[in-house]
Design a protein around this motif. Structure first.
Motif, PDB file in Angstrom:
ATOM      1  N   ILE A 135      55.043  19.832  58.695  1.00 13.28           N
ATOM      2  CA  ILE A 135      55.183  18.803  59.727  1.00 13.28           C
ATOM      3  C   ILE A 135      55.206  19.504  61.070  1.00 13.28           C
ATOM      4  O   ILE A 135      56.005  20.416  61.283  1.00 13.28           O
ATOM      5  CB  ILE A 135      56.461  17.965  59.541  1.00 13.28           C
ATOM      6  CG1 ILE A 135      56.426  17.224  58.215  1.00 13.28           C
ATOM      7  CG2 ILE A 135      56.642  17.003  60.716  1.00 13.28           C
ATOM      8  CD1 ILE A 135      57.686  16.456  57.900  1.00 13.28           C
ATOM      9  N   ARG A 136      54.330  19.069  61.951  1.00  8.42           N
ATOM     10  CA  ARG A 136      54.274  19.612  63.310  1.00  8.42           C
ATOM     11  C   ARG A 136      54.820  18.553  64.260  1.00  8.42           C
ATOM     12  O   ARG A 136      54.186  17.518  64.459  1.00  8.42           O
ATOM     13  CB  ARG A 136      52.835  19.968  63.680  1.00  8.42           C
ATOM     14  CG  ARG A 136      52.202  20.996  62.775  1.00  8.42           C
ATOM     15  CD  ARG A 136      52.261  22.358  63.302  1.00  8.42           C
ATOM     16  NE  ARG A 136      51.526  22.365  64.567  1.00  8.42           N
ATOM     17  CZ  ARG A 136      51.534  23.363  65.402  1.00  8.42           C
ATOM     18  NH1 ARG A 136      52.220  24.429  65.149  1.00  8.42           N
ATOM     19  NH2 ARG A 136      50.850  23.309  66.516  1.00  8.42           N
ATOM     20  N   TRP A 137      55.988  18.803  64.795  1.00  7.97           N
ATOM     21  CA  TRP A 137      56.609  17.908  65.767  1.00  7.97           C
ATOM     22  C   TRP A 137      56.169  18.369  67.143  1.00  7.97           C
ATOM     23  O   TRP A 137      56.432  19.496  67.540  1.00  7.97           O
ATOM     24  CB  TRP A 137      58.128  17.976  65.636  1.00  7.97           C
ATOM     25  CG  TRP A 137      58.832  17.065  66.583  1.00  7.97           C
ATOM     26  CD1 TRP A 137      59.223  17.358  67.856  1.00  7.97           C
ATOM     27  CD2 TRP A 137      59.214  15.713  66.347  1.00  7.97           C
ATOM     28  NE1 TRP A 137      59.837  16.264  68.419  1.00  7.97           N
ATOM     29  CE2 TRP A 137      59.835  15.244  67.513  1.00  7.97           C
ATOM     30  CE3 TRP A 137      59.079  14.860  65.261  1.00  7.97           C
ATOM     31  CZ2 TRP A 137      60.336  13.954  67.624  1.00  7.97           C
ATOM     32  CZ3 TRP A 137      59.576  13.583  65.367  1.00  7.97           C
ATOM     33  CH2 TRP A 137      60.197  13.131  66.540  1.00  7.97           C
ATOM     34  N   LYS A 138      55.478  17.499  67.861  1.00  7.50           N
ATOM     35  CA  LYS A 138      55.003  17.829  69.209  1.00  7.50           C
ATOM     36  C   LYS A 138      55.756  16.919  70.160  1.00  7.50           C
ATOM     37  O   LYS A 138      55.397  15.757  70.344  1.00  7.50           O
ATOM     38  CB  LYS A 138      53.500  17.648  69.306  1.00  7.50           C
ATOM     39  CG  LYS A 138      52.741  18.599  68.387  1.00  7.50           C
ATOM     40  CD  LYS A 138      51.354  18.785  68.896  1.00  7.50           C
ATOM     41  CE  LYS A 138      50.695  20.025  68.448  1.00  7.50           C
ATOM     42  NZ  LYS A 138      50.915  21.205  69.204  1.00  7.50           N
ATOM     43  N   ASN A 139      56.814  17.453  70.760  1.00  9.97           N
ATOM     44  CA  ASN A 139      57.764  16.649  71.512  1.00  9.97           C
ATOM     45  C   ASN A 139      57.151  15.898  72.683  1.00  9.97           C
ATOM     46  O   ASN A 139      57.581  14.799  72.992  1.00  9.97           O
ATOM     47  CB  ASN A 139      58.930  17.512  71.987  1.00  9.97           C
ATOM     48  CG  ASN A 139      60.153  16.665  72.244  1.00  9.97           C
ATOM     49  OD1 ASN A 139      60.465  15.789  71.429  1.00  9.97           O
ATOM     50  ND2 ASN A 139      60.822  16.888  73.345  1.00  9.97           N
ATOM     51  N   THR A 140      56.149  16.446  73.355  1.00  3.48           N
ATOM     52  CA  THR A 140      55.558  15.777  74.524  1.00  3.48           C
ATOM     53  C   THR A 140      54.344  14.923  74.171  1.00  3.48           C
ATOM     54  O   THR A 140      53.762  14.289  75.055  1.00  3.48           O
ATOM     55  CB  THR A 140      55.156  16.809  75.602  1.00  3.48           C
ATOM     56  OG1 THR A 140      54.195  17.700  75.034  1.00  3.48           O
ATOM     57  CG2 THR A 140      56.375  17.575  76.096  1.00  3.48           C
ATOM     58  N   LEU A 141      53.969  14.866  72.915  1.00  5.01           N
ATOM     59  CA  LEU A 141      52.796  14.102  72.484  1.00  5.01           C
ATOM     60  C   LEU A 141      53.134  12.626  72.302  1.00  5.01           C
ATOM     61  O   LEU A 141      54.153  12.284  71.709  1.00  5.01           O
ATOM     62  CB  LEU A 141      52.278  14.677  71.157  1.00  5.01           C
ATOM     63  CG  LEU A 141      51.029  14.035  70.564  1.00  5.01           C
ATOM     64  CD1 LEU A 141      49.814  14.283  71.458  1.00  5.01           C
ATOM     65  CD2 LEU A 141      50.775  14.594  69.158  1.00  5.01           C
TER      66      LEU A 141
END
Length: 171
Positions: A135-141
């Protein structure tokens, strides 16, 4: 070369720029789906995946939900962008599954997604997924996936698949 079924989101389509990125790694099958008019679109996509002999499934939002279920059912690796897993605004007939994933799953979740609640999405996936997954969490996406993020994640996903294939050949 592999063949990938790309499944777009609600009222969406695969842009030429994203098709070009995918085409560097795989042949692309990308149907246009009217989810609102076709509650059985899952079964149509399943038939298409089988008939086209796809090896990989990629989906975004509503298409990410379809890709998740298809990849689990057909035992195919999948890349999901902000999948609409915990809820959907359109009713779709989906199978009930309790399988352990046998193939790689890569999920990208935007922390600023204002369409699919990212926390609920994460909770849904972690509670149900039983197999290998990143899982790739991209906080600003947000909900939309810009080209640079799409290219980075697609490249990483296909790189991981190549590594797994090489590892399995050595066994």
């Amino acid at each position: 070369m592999s063949k990938t079924l790309y499944i777009h989101g609600l009222d969406g389509f695969l842009s030429e720029e994203k098709r070009t990125i995918l085409s560097k790694h795989t042949q692309v099958v990308a149907p246009i789906i009217n989810y609102r008019a076709n509650p059985t679109s899952y079964n149509d996509l399943k038939s298409m995946a089988i008939n086209e002999k796809v090896d990989i499934i990629i989906g975004t939002s509503m298409g990410g939900c379809m890709a998740y279920h298809l990849s689990l059912h057909l035992s195919l690796p999948a890349l999901l962008f902000n999948p609409a897993l915990p809820f959907r605004s359109v009713g779709i007939d989906l199978p009930v599954q309790d399988k352990v994933r046998e193939t790689y799953l890569h999920v990208v979740i935007g922390g600023q997604d204002d369409i699919i609640d990212p926390i609920q999405n994460l909770i849904w996936i972690v509670a149900r997924e039983k197999g290998a997954m990143d899982i790739r969490w991209k906080n600003t996406l947000g909900h939309r996936i810009p080209l640079d993020v799409f290219e980075e994640e697609v490249g990483g996903f296909f790189g991981k698949l190549i590594t797994e294939i090489k590892k399995n050949k050595k066994k």
